[in-house]
Write a protein that holds these residues in place. Structure first.
Motif, mmCIF file in Angstrom:
data_model
loop_
_atom_site.group_PDB
_atom_site.id
_atom_site.type_symbol
_atom_site.label_atom_id
_atom_site.label_comp_id
_atom_site.label_asym_id
_atom_site.label_seq_id
_atom_site.Cartn_x
_atom_site.Cartn_y
_atom_site.Cartn_z
ATOM 1 N N GLU A 287 4.422 1.385 -0.909
ATOM 2 C CA GLU A 287 2.919 1.046 -0.569
ATOM 3 C C GLU A 287 2.957 0.527 0.735
ATOM 4 N N TYR A 288 2.210 1.135 1.548
ATOM 5 C CA TYR A 288 1.926 0.607 3.044
ATOM 6 C C TYR A 288 1.651 -0.595 3.189
ATOM 7 N N GLU A 289 0.719 -1.085 2.639
ATOM 8 C CA GLU A 289 0.124 -2.638 3.140
ATOM 9 C C GLU A 289 1.535 -3.525 2.527
ATOM 10 N N GLN A 290 1.756 -3.295 1.331
ATOM 11 C CA GLN A 290 2.978 -4.376 0.850
ATOM 12 C C GLN A 290 4.389 -4.275 1.752
ATOM 13 N N LEU A 291 4.423 -2.880 2.356
ATOM 14 C CA LEU A 291 5.733 -2.867 3.389
ATOM 15 C C LEU A 291 5.522 -3.485 4.594
ATOM 16 N N ILE A 292 4.373 -3.652 5.131
ATOM 17 C CA ILE A 292 3.897 -4.383 6.375
ATOM 18 C C ILE A 292 4.269 -5.907 6.034
ATOM 19 N N LEU A 293 3.810 -6.283 4.977
ATOM 20 C CA LEU A 293 3.812 -7.899 4.695
ATOM 21 C C LEU A 293 5.313 -8.019 4.437
ATOM 22 N N ALA A 294 6.176 -7.127 3.700
ATOM 23 C CA ALA A 294 7.622 -7.372 3.648
ATOM 24 C C ALA A 294 8.172 -7.319 4.994
#
Ligand code: ATP
Length: 433
Positions: A366-373
């Motif tokens: 998932e896009y948003e989760q990946l940016i946070l990671a």
């Protein structure tokens, strides 16, 4: 006359035949001489009695390239079932210099540096050649299994504009008027290709500026890369990994009977049920059985890998063990945290005979989760824009692994150094031949 290979001669007993190959050994016994001729399938013995022929052969040295015509005679004691009598020798290429390394003995009496310094010649020894004959079969089997199971082969660039996961092990190169790097893995590319083919694999080069000359690291190595979409969870990837290793083993067992005899090593035990356990459980087991307390460490040390393998072999008669749930802080940004406990990841390592051979995980899709990671690891999402696009525009649950090509060979054949499983190894000290 058409050239026959050593493995075809049995069908031509009683006929005049033509063979070509390298002079593996010349045994001078007086009136009778023996020539051993090596071709790509094996070794043919020729019995020379004729004085003129003996004269021709007098100063011909090992590895000369010869063409021989003669009578093909049954010989039960020979491994190929025949030998050549009354040979007439035609010298295609005459070697005038003695070899720097003896390659026609069952054991090579030289250290690894001498073997590698004389690589083009040492590779011709049946013992060393068998390693790479098996390695080629392993790669073929990997492809076969991946193809049969709905995967597409892809080809990944090894010149990259930025570091995949950061880190100091990058080789920097001059790329026109810019800096570029040699790729450390095909990770981001194979993930991008899940959006295209769903299930992909590559046998692809990786580069790491490993500073220490360990027996399990080189600077240039190959990975069996694999990535699959539409998984239920990380167990689908683990099962694929186990199945493909078992398939490779079965394939070598079937296709490399002669090579295995020459090498004289047992392939690993890969039973039906492979033990799978969390890192913490492995550490508990090491503590319980060996009284060594590495509980709380974030990874298995090389010593732990050996210990856990020994324990598992004793308990379950398996040379393979899968360790899961490595800490989030130790795994790359794209690794899916365990929803039950986000401090741990849905990641895994395969340990074969005491050495890590494969690393993999379920990935964040998932896009948003990946940016946070990415941010959490102190990296800049801007450097991953192309990669992030694929998640912005739809990715299924997915996961994959990278398996060391040379390490798998090393552990299959119980070789003490990864360089023995690398045709032309590169490390901190060696870049030739
Ligand atoms: P290690 O902890 O043993 O240094 P790693 O965790 O850095 O390995 P990964 O990045 O997970 O390795 O790479 C995937 C696989 O590639 C490893 O499981 C291993 O089989 C192989 N591999 C990694 N680094 C090297 C190397 N320098 N030389 C040869 N093979 C390697």
């Amino acid at each position: 006359m058409k050239r026959l290979y050593s493995n075809e001669l049995k069908e031509h007993i009683g006929e005049e035949v033509l063979i070509q190959g390298f002079l593996f050994q010349k045994r001078i016994m007086g009136n009778i001489n023996f020539l051993l001729i090596r071709d790509k399938f094996g070794i043919v013995q020729c019995v020379v009695k004729d004085k003129d022929q003996i004269e021709i052969l007098k100063d011909v040295m090992d590895e000369s390239v010869l063409e021989i015509t003669g009578n093909c005679v049954e010989e039960k004691r020979s491994s190929i079932g025949v030998e050549i009598h009354n040979p007439k020798v035609n010298i295609i290429s005459k070697v005038k210099y003695p070899l720097n390394i003896e390659i026609n003995k069952p054991i090579i009496n030289a250290n690894i540096d001498t073997i590698l310094d004389n690589r083009a010649i040492s590779l011709r020894s049946p013992l060393i050649r068998s390693v790479f004959n098996i390695q080629a079969q392993m790669a073929k089997a990997f492809r076969e299994f991946a193809d049969k199971n709905g995967s597409k082969e892809i080809f990944i660039p090894t010149i990259v504009g930025s570091a995949t996961e950061g880190g100091s092990e990058l080789f920097e190169i001059k790329y026109y008027d810019k800096k570029a790097y040699l790729g450390q893995s095909g990770q981001l590319y194979k993930q991008m290709m899940v959006g295209v083919f769903e299930r992909v694999y590559a046998i692809s080069h990786s580069y790491r500026a490993e500073k220490f000359g360990t027996s399990r690291h080189t600077s240039e190595f190959i990975q069996y890369e694999f990535e699959m979409g539409f998984i239920k969870d990380y167990m689908d990837v683990i099962n694929f990994g186990i199945d493909i290793i078992r398939y490779i083993k079965d394939s070598v067992e079937k296709e490399n009977i002669e090579d295995l005899k020459i090498i004289n090593k047992e392939l690993p035990l890969i039973p039906k049920n492979i033990p799978i356990m969390k890192l913490k459980e492995a550490q508990d087991l090491i503590f319980e059985k060996e009284n060594i307390d590495h509980r709380g460490e974030k990874d298995l040390s090389p010593e732990d890998e050996k210990l856990i393998s020994k324990i598992i072999k004793d308990l379950y008669k398996s040379d393979l063990v899968v360790i899961t749930h490595y800490p989030t802080s130790k795994r790359p940004f794209y690794t899916m945290p365990d929803p039950q406990n986000p401090e741990e990841t849905l990641s895994f390592d395969f340990i074969l005979r005491g050495l890590e051979i494969l690393t993999g995980s379920q990935r964040i899709h998932e896009y948003e989760q990946l940016i946070l990671a990415i941010e959490k690891k102190g990296l800049d999402p801007k450097n991953y824009e192309d990669y992030l696009e694929i998640f912005k525009y739809g990715m299924p649950h997915e996961g994959g692994f990278g398996m060391g090509f040379e390490r798998l060979t090393q552990q299959f054949l119980s070789l003490s150094n990864i360089r023995e499983a690398t045709l032309f190894p590169r490390d901190v000290k060696r870049i030739t031949p």
